[in-house]
Design a protein around this motif. Sequence first.
Motif, PDB file in Angstrom:
ATOM      1  N   PRO A  48      -3.252   3.022   7.238  1.00 60.30           N
ATOM      2  CA  PRO A  48      -4.022   3.840   6.293  1.00 60.30           C
ATOM      3  C   PRO A  48      -3.096   4.777   5.511  1.00 60.30           C
ATOM      4  O   PRO A  48      -2.245   5.449   6.101  1.00 60.30           O
ATOM      5  CB  PRO A  48      -4.963   4.655   7.180  1.00 60.30           C
ATOM      6  N   THR A  88       1.667  11.399  11.830  1.00 57.43           N
ATOM      7  CA  THR A  88       1.536  11.190  10.379  1.00 57.43           C
ATOM      8  C   THR A  88       2.926  11.178   9.753  1.00 57.43           C
ATOM      9  O   THR A  88       3.759  12.030  10.060  1.00 57.43           O
ATOM     10  CB  THR A  88       0.748  12.355   9.734  1.00 57.43           C
ATOM     11  N   GLU A  91      -1.003  -0.530   2.436  1.00 55.81           N
ATOM     12  CA  GLU A  91      -2.266  -0.877   3.094  1.00 55.81           C
ATOM     13  C   GLU A  91      -2.421  -2.387   3.158  1.00 55.81           C
ATOM     14  O   GLU A  91      -2.845  -2.941   4.169  1.00 55.81           O
ATOM     15  CB  GLU A  91      -3.444  -0.215   2.379  1.00 55.81           C
ATOM     16  N   THR A 124       2.899  12.135  -1.158  1.00 58.14           N
ATOM     17  CA  THR A 124       2.610  13.284  -2.009  1.00 58.14           C
ATOM     18  C   THR A 124       3.651  13.381  -3.130  1.00 58.14           C
ATOM     19  O   THR A 124       4.828  13.091  -2.912  1.00 58.14           O
ATOM     20  CB  THR A 124       2.500  14.575  -1.153  1.00 58.14           C
ATOM     21  N   VAL A 170       0.786   9.781   4.468  1.00 53.92           N
ATOM     22  CA  VAL A 170       0.350  10.559   3.296  1.00 53.92           C
ATOM     23  C   VAL A 170       1.515  10.536   2.304  1.00 53.92           C
ATOM     24  O   VAL A 170       2.650  10.828   2.685  1.00 53.92           O
ATOM     25  CB  VAL A 170       0.023  12.017   3.681  1.00 53.92           C
ATOM     26  N   GLU A 223      -2.879   7.680   2.309  1.00 52.71           N
ATOM     27  CA  GLU A 223      -3.593   8.596   1.408  1.00 52.71           C
ATOM     28  C   GLU A 223      -2.566   9.121   0.408  1.00 52.71           C
ATOM     29  O   GLU A 223      -1.450   9.452   0.813  1.00 52.71           O
ATOM     30  CB  GLU A 223      -4.057   9.758   2.261  1.00 52.71           C
ATOM     31  N   ARG A 273      -0.699   6.909  10.304  1.00 50.09           N
ATOM     32  CA  ARG A 273      -1.245   7.283   9.004  1.00 50.09           C
ATOM     33  C   ARG A 273      -0.088   7.745   8.113  1.00 50.09           C
ATOM     34  O   ARG A 273       0.863   8.374   8.592  1.00 50.09           O
ATOM     35  CB  ARG A 273      -2.221   8.441   9.222  1.00 50.09           C
ATOM     36  N   GLU A 328      -1.792  12.019  -2.394  1.00 49.66           N
ATOM     37  CA  GLU A 328      -2.321  13.348  -2.721  1.00 49.66           C
ATOM     38  C   GLU A 328      -1.383  14.032  -3.729  1.00 49.66           C
ATOM     39  O   GLU A 328      -0.163  14.021  -3.558  1.00 49.66           O
ATOM     40  CB  GLU A 328      -2.343  14.146  -1.403  1.00 49.66           C
ATOM     41  N   GLU A 342       0.492   2.953  -2.059  1.00 60.13           N
ATOM     42  CA  GLU A 342      -0.719   2.895  -1.230  1.00 60.13           C
ATOM     43  C   GLU A 342      -1.247   1.461  -1.171  1.00 60.13           C
ATOM     44  O   GLU A 342      -1.573   0.938  -0.100  1.00 60.13           O
ATOM     45  CB  GLU A 342      -1.778   3.841  -1.807  1.00 60.13           C
TER      46      GLU A 342
END
Length: 608
Positions: free
Chosen positions: A322, A342, A316, A299, A297, A324, A295, A326, A312
Amino acid sequence: MCGIVGYVGPRQAVGLLIEGLRRLEYRGYDSSGIAVLNGSGLAVVKQSGKLSALEQRLTEYTPKGTVGIGHTRWATHGPPTTGNAHPHVDQSGKIALIHNGIIENAGAIKKVLEQRGHTFKSDTDTEVLAHLVGVCYRGSLEEAVAEALREVDGAYGIAVICSDEPDVLVAARKGSPLLVGVGDGEWFVASDASAILSHTRSVVYLDDGEMVVLTRKGYHVRDLAATRIEKPVNQIEWDLATIERGGYAHFMLKEIFEQPDTVRNTMRGHLLEEEGTARVSGLNLTDDDIKRINRIVITACGTSWHSALIGEYMLEELARIPVEVEYASEFRYRNPVVDDRTLVIGISQSGETADTLAAIREAKRRGARTIGLVNVVGSTIAREVDGGIYLHAGPEVGVASTKAFTSQVIALALITLRFGRLRNLSILQGRQIIQGLRALPEQVQEILDRAPEVEALAERFWRSNNALYLGRGVNFPVALEGALKLKEISYIHAEGYPAAEMKHGPIALIDENMPVVFIAPKDAVHGKIVSNVEEVRARGGQVIAIKNDGDDQIKRLASATFTIPETLDLLTPILAIIPLQLFSYYVAVRRGCNVDQPRNLAKSVTVE
Ligand code: M6R
């Protein structure tokens, strides 16, 4: 945020401080000030408004002295008045201090000091810190600063001088950038290297919790507990020409026009065409490490958050991991689910954005691997992450981020190639992406050569008070970025939306006075966006479309169009954003706005 510069050496300080502040003005520009030790005491001159207002004051009276500090402010505590401008002095009037950051317990300290008879002249937390240093002063500025800093919570980069010690300057950092410039028999401190680059390229980056003491004989670095720290001296590679305007009317325009080079520089040395992948050894991730990641993330804040959204889509789609995205300010406070599988990617032009830095630290604390996509070499985020990619876009001075954005997207494409090839991406797809990337610098140039077309568009629309930006898929973040560019420099209210989302509310705003900018290249969702354009037309909205050559459908529907070259769908944002950057620029200039220093903003946001 605020800019800090300090000098100890044989030369008169004021001119050097003003020159440094001129280069730091992009960090904050609502007031400025200097303090020098003139042999018999402290001379402090400060002024609200731009640096030119301070320079004007200094023509009436230029204090003499070879040790001094200078500051350009972006207000956090108290309005941008002359009284709130830095430097601030302590109760005795002997100590002057400049500060970038926020002292969180200033209120409590102030109360105690007031009970002891201290009087304050400003609304700032900085003045409280100056008084606290004064209270701790018993003959050694170095010890007084260390003692005072042990009492404060919050973030700071500070520089302090004292008339009882005419040869000493003490500086310290926690959460706000600070470096030491090592010259030939002279020493500087600055919040970034541009302030001192015309005098030295040798710098020492301070880390959080460190202090430096400059004297006429040299400098030493220590922590607040007095332990000496040996620090490496780094050489700055870029030169002064890269941070000057070079004939352009504004830094923003210069930086927009640099993009053929900056885009090329970001990918230089990374592309392995034969293998259809990217070499990104700076990530410090082995093949096994990458395969273990389940995964990602990403930021960031502001424009960097928009590039994260594009990442993203890329990751993907092509690497099937995956992802995300943020806002860093939200990530740090929301108990995020992050573990050792992660990967947390922090994106930051400056590498100093307080929220992004805090998010990275939080991710590390929770066991994640962290990487940074950062432009400023040696910045805090770059130094704290486990690995990363430098953007090599060169210094970005205009407050509105432009070239950093396109370089961030390139860096994300490099990561996508590397991760994708270890997963689903075929060698052929990889090669195709590399060819697409290689073609970009010339395609960007092709767009820039047609800047007068965008200027003509701006001439038609600069009087508008609102604008809507719509895009789909990977161009939805481009819509967000286009709207952000317009609002921050021209003060026109602009919003970005996924085009189909318009029906769920924003469509109510559309009338003949509403320009609606569509990012509508011939991509997989082209048919859908044509329908959205129709919907706007049906309500009398004026459509400005970014389209590809030969797209007659869009051309028929739009009031105005700008054509961009074709590329792979996922690389379109790098081309589509260029006319939108130019559009914002020309609109802002036409409206008489200060493009490089828009109101209320600062280049790097080093407070929460
Ligand atoms: O230095 P960073 O990339 O971390 O900065 C993030 C934002 O503050 C920055 O992108 C800001 O939104 C710019 N003014 C956008 O033009």
